[in-house]
Motif scaffolding. Structure first.
Motif, PDB file in Angstrom:
ATOM      1  N   UNK A 236       0.852  -1.185   0.000  1.00 11.03           N
ATOM      2  CA  UNK A 236       0.000   0.000   0.000  1.00 11.03           C
ATOM      3  C   UNK A 236       0.897   1.248   0.000  1.00 11.03           C
ATOM      4  N   UNK A 237       0.611   2.201  -0.878  1.00 10.14           N
ATOM      5  CA  UNK A 237       1.444   3.406  -0.983  1.00 10.14           C
ATOM      6  C   UNK A 237       1.477   4.204   0.319  1.00 10.14           C
ATOM      7  N   UNK A 238       0.365   4.227   1.051  1.00  5.92           N
ATOM      8  CA  UNK A 238       0.340   4.954   2.319  1.00  5.92           C
ATOM      9  C   UNK A 238       1.321   4.349   3.319  1.00  5.92           C
ATOM     10  N   UNK A 239       1.443   3.032   3.290  1.00  4.98           N
ATOM     11  CA  UNK A 239       2.376   2.340   4.197  1.00  4.98           C
ATOM     12  C   UNK A 239       3.804   2.544   3.719  1.00  4.98           C
ATOM     13  N   UNK A 240       4.014   2.521   2.393  1.00  2.00           N
ATOM     14  CA  UNK A 240       5.368   2.738   1.864  1.00  2.00           C
ATOM     15  C   UNK A 240       5.880   4.135   2.199  1.00  2.00           C
ATOM     16  N   UNK A 241       4.990   5.115   2.174  1.00  2.00           N
ATOM     17  CA  UNK A 241       5.377   6.489   2.494  1.00  2.00           C
ATOM     18  C   UNK A 241       5.532   6.714   3.993  1.00  2.00           C
ATOM     19  N   UNK A 242       4.773   5.968   4.782  1.00  2.00           N
ATOM     20  CA  UNK A 242       4.808   6.122   6.239  1.00  2.00           C
ATOM     21  C   UNK A 242       4.573   4.752   6.876  1.00  2.00           C
ATOM     22  N   UNK A 243       5.642   4.024   7.232  1.00  2.00           N
ATOM     23  CA  UNK A 243       5.491   2.672   7.785  1.00  2.00           C
ATOM     24  C   UNK A 243       4.594   2.591   9.022  1.00  2.00           C
ATOM     25  N   UNK A 244       4.467   3.678   9.774  1.00  2.00           N
ATOM     26  CA  UNK A 244       3.595   3.664  10.948  1.00  2.00           C
ATOM     27  C   UNK A 244       2.127   3.490  10.555  1.00  2.00           C
ATOM     28  N   UNK A 245       1.800   3.737   9.294  1.00  2.00           N
ATOM     29  CA  UNK A 245       0.432   3.611   8.800  1.00  2.00           C
ATOM     30  C   UNK A 245       0.018   2.145   8.650  1.00  2.00           C
ATOM     31  N   UNK A 246       0.979   1.230   8.757  1.00  2.00           N
ATOM     32  CA  UNK A 246       0.690  -0.201   8.614  1.00  2.00           C
ATOM     33  C   UNK A 246      -0.419  -0.650   9.553  1.00  2.00           C
ATOM     34  N   UNK A 247      -0.372  -0.230  10.804  1.00  2.00           N
ATOM     35  CA  UNK A 247      -1.386  -0.685  11.756  1.00  2.00           C
ATOM     36  C   UNK A 247      -2.773  -0.188  11.371  1.00  2.00           C
TER      37      UNK A 247
ATOM     38  N   UNK B 105      10.862 -15.835  32.217  1.00  2.00           N
ATOM     39  CA  UNK B 105      10.235 -15.279  31.022  1.00  2.00           C
ATOM     40  C   UNK B 105      10.366 -13.767  31.034  1.00  2.00           C
ATOM     41  N   UNK B 106      10.551 -13.223  29.839  1.00  2.00           N
ATOM     42  CA  UNK B 106      10.651 -11.764  29.667  1.00  2.00           C
ATOM     43  C   UNK B 106       9.548 -11.350  28.712  1.00  2.00           C
ATOM     44  N   UNK B 107       8.780 -10.310  29.078  1.00  2.00           N
ATOM     45  CA  UNK B 107       7.762  -9.778  28.190  1.00  2.00           C
ATOM     46  C   UNK B 107       8.456  -8.934  27.138  1.00  2.00           C
ATOM     47  N   UNK B 108       8.478  -9.436  25.914  1.00  2.00           N
ATOM     48  CA  UNK B 108       9.160  -8.750  24.823  1.00  2.00           C
ATOM     49  C   UNK B 108       8.363  -7.553  24.327  1.00  2.00           C
ATOM     50  N   UNK B 109       7.054  -7.574  24.590  1.00  2.00           N
ATOM     51  CA  UNK B 109       6.223  -6.483  24.097  1.00  2.00           C
ATOM     52  C   UNK B 109       6.352  -6.374  22.587  1.00  2.00           C
ATOM     53  N   UNK B 110       5.601  -5.538  21.993  1.00  2.00           N
ATOM     54  CA  UNK B 110       5.765  -5.214  20.572  1.00  2.00           C
ATOM     55  C   UNK B 110       4.759  -4.152  20.238  1.00  2.00           C
ATOM     56  N   UNK B 111       5.102  -3.380  19.238  1.00  2.00           N
ATOM     57  CA  UNK B 111       4.190  -2.352  18.765  1.00  2.00           C
ATOM     58  C   UNK B 111       3.863  -2.670  17.319  1.00  2.00           C
ATOM     59  N   UNK B 112       2.593  -2.817  17.068  1.00  2.00           N
ATOM     60  CA  UNK B 112       2.111  -3.150  15.744  1.00  2.00           C
ATOM     61  C   UNK B 112       2.626  -2.132  14.733  1.00  2.00           C
ATOM     62  N   UNK B 113       3.214  -2.618  13.661  1.00  2.00           N
ATOM     63  CA  UNK B 113       3.684  -1.732  12.607  1.00  2.00           C
ATOM     64  C   UNK B 113       5.144  -1.343  12.724  1.00  2.00           C
ATOM     65  N   UNK B 114       5.822  -1.840  13.718  1.00  2.00           N
ATOM     66  CA  UNK B 114       7.250  -1.523  13.856  1.00  2.00           C
ATOM     67  C   UNK B 114       8.090  -2.739  13.581  1.00  2.00           C
TER      68      UNK B 114
END
Length: 158
Positions: free
Chosen positions: A78-89, A149-158
């Motif tokens: 998607x062009x919006x995601x290519x221009x701004x990867x944070x838009x992936x989510x 165990x370690x909580x790795x966490x994650x942020x969608x789109x990163x």
């Protein structure tokens, strides 16, 4: 390659974990018709704030389905995601919400109109339903050799 049959009554996947914060109705949502009863693919949610449509109606209750590999790959072109990867989510969540209040055609434009708290909620909800609610990794302390165990966490789109 030869495939064997699964004996009737044998679960194909472990049951979805039941959490105290999920209402009973969300734990009972079934998977696709004709599929195994313990394979859930759609999960109800309630937004903390709610989406306000053009007519002023607030939509808080919705349903999100689990992501497929295609759902995660297609937004990358998607062009919006290519221009701004944070838009992936935004694009991904727009693909996965099957209903939001009375709205059945949810897309990235609607997700863009959500309050920040609601988007953050949906990002966590996405992670929870697509990773069984855990982002834990087992590790060992290099000094004492204690396993934990370690909580790795994650942020969608990163």
């Amino acid at each position: 390659m030869r495939r064997g049959r699964v004996a009737e009554g044998t679960p194909l996947a472990p049951p979805a974990p039941q959490t105290a914060d999920a209402p009973a109705s969300s734990r009972e949502t079934a998977g696709p018709p004709g599929g195994p009863a313990d394979l859930r693919t759609e999960f109800p949610f309630t937004l903390p704030r709610g989406y306000v449509d053009a007519g002023g109606t607030v939509h808080r209750d919705g349903v999100m389905r689990m992501a497929t590999a295609r759902d995660e790959l297609l937004p990358l072109s998607d062009m919006r995601v290519r221009e701004n990867p944070a838009y992936l989510s935004v694009v991904l969540i727009g693909r996965l919400i099957t209903r939001l209040g009375t709205i059945t055609a949810v897309d990235a434009d609607i997700v863009e109109g959500l309050f920040a708290a609601d988007l953050a909620f949906l990002q966590k909800f996405y992670e929870k339903i697509n990773t069984d609610g855990t982002s834990l990794a087992s590790t060992v302390c290099p000094d004492c050799r204690h396993q934990f165990d370690v909580d790795m966490g994650s942020r969608l789109g990163e």
